[in-house]
Every structure is written in structure tokens, then in C-alpha cells.
Enzyme design. Structure first.
Site, PDB file in Angstrom:
ATOM      1  CG  ASP A  32     -10.011  -0.358   4.782  1.00 39.49           C
ATOM      2  OD1 ASP A  32      -9.698  -0.822   3.679  1.00 39.49           O
ATOM      3  OD2 ASP A  32      -9.332  -0.522   5.814  1.00 39.49           O
ATOM      4  CE  LYS A  47      -3.858  -2.429   2.136  1.00 43.07           C
ATOM      5  NZ  LYS A  47      -4.646  -2.806   3.311  1.00 43.07           N
ATOM      6  CD  GLN A  52      -3.706  -4.569   6.315  1.00 45.15           C
ATOM      7  OE1 GLN A  52      -3.829  -3.494   5.726  1.00 45.15           O
ATOM      8  NE2 GLN A  52      -4.025  -5.711   5.746  1.00 45.15           N
TER       9      GLN A  52
END
Ligand code: GUN
Length: 283
Positions: free
Chosen positions: A120, A53, A97
């Protein structure tokens, strides 16, 4: 029939080229998109994803900050960091995460991120907006699937989409976004009886079960479009999807490979969502 192989890497590169231009235009107006990534613990796969990422951000010109914490970080400390990032002017997207170590509540942590920075698309506000068909941040993997099919001129309108898997991150949002694209949708999962009775009726199968080569040629209708979200290791330790690619490609009209299919689209949509968030700043 031999299937068209959908090149997720090429489609992702195409979208990233467009994003780069948008980011340059934004930076010229004084707004550089910023993404903060929080990683707790030492799960190796998570460390790899986060590095990827970071690299992707750098490649397109998004400012990124990664906060790596040991597995014994307290929930209080984590929530404090999220609050700080919620307030940070230069941060437009926040990603924690997953999975988190067991002593940290994923629900509490996701709820703590302001919906406006939840790139997200996991926050209940964004999920709720998706359910009622409003603009919001959508979960990156299913959103990437929709963009990928659009790019290939594969319309879902009136088609029967069978989603195999019902996770909050992939299966459920894939079903909802397909519905939004006017598909007729069936959701199957690990407790579905006679699964192949359903997949065989599908014009489009979205496989997100997490089991290596779980679906085979005989599970599909000839000419079906197969989207494989799986990331598994086969008996030789080789990366493979939820679909037995070699047999399924003989019957599908189009199929996504693993690797090089859905995978590259996921990070691309994270970049996309971050850019959308930054754009809100100059409206
Ligand atoms: N872990 C696996 N996939 C994801 C994702 O898309 N977002 C986050 N935050 N964690 C993940």
C-alpha cells in the site's frame, strides 16, 4: 475545445496484461506473487473494495488470501495476524483495508507491517523513501495517476501541478510524485482561501477533495489536464467525481472520467507493487 477522455480502464488492462506475463515468468522460477488482505468490520464499501482486489488478483495470477474479522477484533489479535503474515514466505504483500474500527490504531497497524511487504506504501519507511526520491512502494492511487499520465505521454516536467487535497493516501503522495516527475507543485486543501485562483493557474489539476462536482469549468485554465480522484454520489445517487465532468470537458485538453478513470488504476498498482515485491525474492 473538447477534451480527450483518458480511459483508465483500458490503461489498467494494458498494464495488467504486462503483469500477467511477468507473473507467469515468476511462477516458472518457482515464485508465485502472494497478497494477503486483512479486513476488519462490516463497512460495505470496504467489503466491495476487498472483493474487487481479490478478483483482480485472480485475473492476473496472483495468489490472494483474505482474512475477514468481526468489528470487535482486538488490536492484539490483529497485530498477531500481521506478524504471522510478515513471516509467511509465500506472502509478498500485506494490505490492511482502511478505515479500521475506532478502537484499532491505524498507525500501530501500519507500523507493524514490514516495509518490504507494505504494498500500500503507507509505512513511514516507504513514505520517507518517496520523499527523498528513492525506490519504494508508493501509494497506489497517486502512483496510478503518474503511470496513467506517462501512458498518455503527458509529461509533468516544468508543468504546474495543483493538487487539491492533502490526505496521506492521495494528496500528499500525489504532490511528492509530481515533484519527482519535475513538476512545480502547489497543494491546496479545504482551508485554502480563493482556491480557484490556484486551480486556474494549473497545467494539471489533481482533484482529491471528496466532494461531488466541487470543481467546475470556470475553475480551470483552458487546455488544462484534469485528473479526478473523487468517488462520490451526486444528487441522483449516481457515481461522480470531484469535478463537474460535463462542463469541465469543454475546457480541458484531457480529463479522467468517474467511473473508469483513476479507479481502475488503483487496484492495478496494488497488483504491480505485489509483483515488484515478489521479484525481490529471485534477485
Ligand atoms: N481504503 C481506501 N483506500 C485504501 C487503500 O488504498 N488501501 C487500504 N489499505 N485501504 C484503503
Amino acid at each position: 475545445m473538447t477534451a480527450a477522455i483518458i480511459d483508465g480502464k483500458a490503461i489498467a488492462a494494458d498494464i495488467r496484461t504486462g503483469l500477467k506475463e511477468e507473473i507467469t515468468a515468476l511462477s516458472d522460477k518457482g515464485v508465485t506473487p502472494g497478497l494477503a488482505v486483512v479486513l476488519v468490520g462490516d463497512d460495505q464499501a470496504s467489503h466491495t473494495y476487498v472483493r474487487n482486489k481479490e478478483k483482480a488478483c485472480e485475473q492476473v495470477g496472483i495468489h490472494s488470501e483474505v482474512y475477514r474479522y468481526p468489528a470487535d477484533l482486538t488490536e492484539e489479535e490483529l497485530l498477531k495476524k500481521i506478524e504471522e503474515l510478515n513471516q509467511a514466505e509465500h506472502i509478498h504483500g500485506i494490505l490492511v483495508q482502511l478505515p479500521l474500527p475506532a478502537h484499532l490504531s491505524e498507525e500501530k497497524v501500519i507500523d507493524a507491517i514490514v516495509p518490504e511487504k507494505d504494498v500500500d506504501g503507507f509505512h513511514p519507511v516507504n513514505v520517507g523513501k518517496m520523499v527523498i526520491g528513492k525506490e519504494a512502494f508508493y501509494s497506489c492511487t497517486p502512483y496510478g495517476i503518474i503511470k496513467m499520465l506517462e501512458h498518455e505521454d503527458i509529461s509533468l516536467e516544468g508543468k504546474h501541478v495543483v493538487v487539491v487535497g492533502r490526505s496521506n493516501i492521495v494528496g500528499k503522495p500525489a504532490a511528492l510524485l509530481s515533484l519527482q516527475a519535475h513538476a512545480t507543485v502547489t497543494v491546496c486543501h479545504s482551508r485554502t482561501e480563493n482556491l480557484s485562483d490556484y486551480t486556474k493557474q494549473a497545467d494539471v489539476v489533481i482533484a482529491a477533495v471528496g466532494r461531488a462536482k466541487f470543481l467546475k469549468k470556470e475553475d480551470f485554465k483552458p487546455g488544462a489536464v484534469i485528473v479526478d480522484v473523487g468517488m462520490n454520489r451526486d444528487e441522483n445517487g449516481k457515481l461522480c467525481g470531484d469535478v463537474d465532468f460535463e462542463s469541465a470537458k469543454e475546457t480541458a485538453s484531457a480529463i479522467t472520467p468517474v467511473p473508469g478513470g483513476v479507479g481502475p488504476m488503483t487496484i492495478t498498482m496494488l497488483l504491480y507493487n505485489t509483483v515488484q515485491s515478489a521479484k525481490q525474492k529471485i534477485r
